[in-house]
Design an enzyme around this catalytic site. Sequence first.
Site, mmCIF file in Angstrom:
data_model
loop_
_atom_site.group_PDB
_atom_site.id
_atom_site.type_symbol
_atom_site.label_atom_id
_atom_site.label_comp_id
_atom_site.label_asym_id
_atom_site.label_seq_id
_atom_site.Cartn_x
_atom_site.Cartn_y
_atom_site.Cartn_z
ATOM 1 N N GLU A 68 -0.091 -5.153 6.197
ATOM 2 C CA GLU A 68 1.199 -5.282 5.511
ATOM 3 C C GLU A 68 2.104 -6.257 6.257
ATOM 4 O OE1 GLU A 68 1.485 -0.779 3.563
ATOM 5 O OE2 GLU A 68 2.490 -1.220 5.454
ATOM 6 N N LYS A 74 7.256 1.363 8.361
ATOM 7 C CA LYS A 74 6.161 1.370 7.410
ATOM 8 C C LYS A 74 4.885 1.808 8.149
ATOM 9 C CE LYS A 74 5.674 -2.169 4.756
ATOM 10 N NZ LYS A 74 5.316 -1.234 3.671
ATOM 11 N N GLY A 75 3.869 2.148 7.383
ATOM 12 C CA GLY A 75 2.599 2.500 7.995
ATOM 13 C C GLY A 75 2.191 3.932 7.798
ATOM 14 N N ASP A 130 8.594 3.732 4.441
ATOM 15 C CA ASP A 130 8.801 5.138 4.792
ATOM 16 C C ASP A 130 10.252 5.406 5.138
ATOM 17 O OD1 ASP A 130 5.969 5.961 4.619
ATOM 18 O OD2 ASP A 130 5.737 4.547 6.263
ATOM 19 N N THR A 180 0.845 -1.192 0.000
ATOM 20 C CA THR A 180 0.000 0.000 0.000
ATOM 21 C C THR A 180 0.884 1.247 0.000
ATOM 22 O OG1 THR A 180 -1.747 -1.157 1.202
ATOM 23 C CG2 THR A 180 -1.780 1.245 1.298
ATOM 24 N N GLY A 181 0.427 2.297 -0.666
ATOM 25 C CA GLY A 181 1.174 3.546 -0.681
ATOM 26 C C GLY A 181 1.469 4.014 -2.086
ATOM 27 N N THR A 191 4.263 4.297 -3.923
ATOM 28 C CA THR A 191 5.112 3.466 -4.783
ATOM 29 C C THR A 191 4.408 2.163 -5.134
ATOM 30 O OG1 THR A 191 7.015 4.408 -3.627
ATOM 31 C CG2 THR A 191 7.439 2.570 -5.092
ATOM 32 N N GLY A 243 6.419 -0.669 -0.570
ATOM 33 C CA GLY A 243 7.332 0.422 -0.285
ATOM 34 C C GLY A 243 7.664 0.489 1.190
ATOM 35 N N LYS A 255 14.488 7.490 1.092
ATOM 36 C CA LYS A 255 13.978 6.668 2.191
ATOM 37 C C LYS A 255 15.087 5.896 2.911
ATOM 38 C CE LYS A 255 9.943 8.045 0.958
ATOM 39 N NZ LYS A 255 8.917 7.170 0.406
#
Length: 220
Positions: free
Chosen positions: A103, A94-95, A84, A28-29, A31, A82, A121
């Site tokens: 995820e 992530k999140g 963060d 999710t996100g 990218t 992807g 990142k």
Amino acid sequence: MTQDELKQAVANAALDYVVADRIVGVGTGSTARLFIEALSGIKDSIKGAVASSEDTKHRLEKHGIRVYDLNEVTDLPVYIDGADEINSLMHMIKGGGGALTREKIVSAVAEKFVCIVDGSKFVEVLGRFPLPVEVIPMAQSQVTRELICLGGRPVLRQGFITDNGNLILDVHDLQIHDPVELESQLNHIAGVVTNGLFARRPADVCLMGTDKGVVTLTAD
């Protein structure tokens, strides 16, 4: 290259890790959304996908890609998502999109986790990006107090409810020198569903977009 162009490059490169006639896990996100676009071009060569969020599920279905519930899947060759932040040990935060729990579940099932990011990142020490923690609503105040005791500054993500019906506390001001230990420590706080540290199950491969092209990284 722009950040969007770097993201597009790694999204395209991730197609090389998709296994023909099998199911692929999709994250999710921003990218991951670009990866879904790229995946739609080879959708006839795969069996389908497992989605890590309702948003991803809808995007996959929009492209005519069959989405399987994870409970229907006995094995998952690869999960592509992807991050963060990511460090040299392939530990991640992530999140940012709020899908950290699903995820983490999908990545735990996958044989291989391929992380796709642009070069911004990559960090030496995790924590510049606020660490998301998914919390059961009744435990918000208690978890907030516990996070403050650990040296963090938790901030409720306003106007956001996860796909699981929970809240997100974004924890600022952390320098995470032992991600594996902190991941376990946070998950032992009553009321925490999970947190955005992906260190106990890190990425196997990181495809990082740079001005010199896509660089493939593995753990030091």
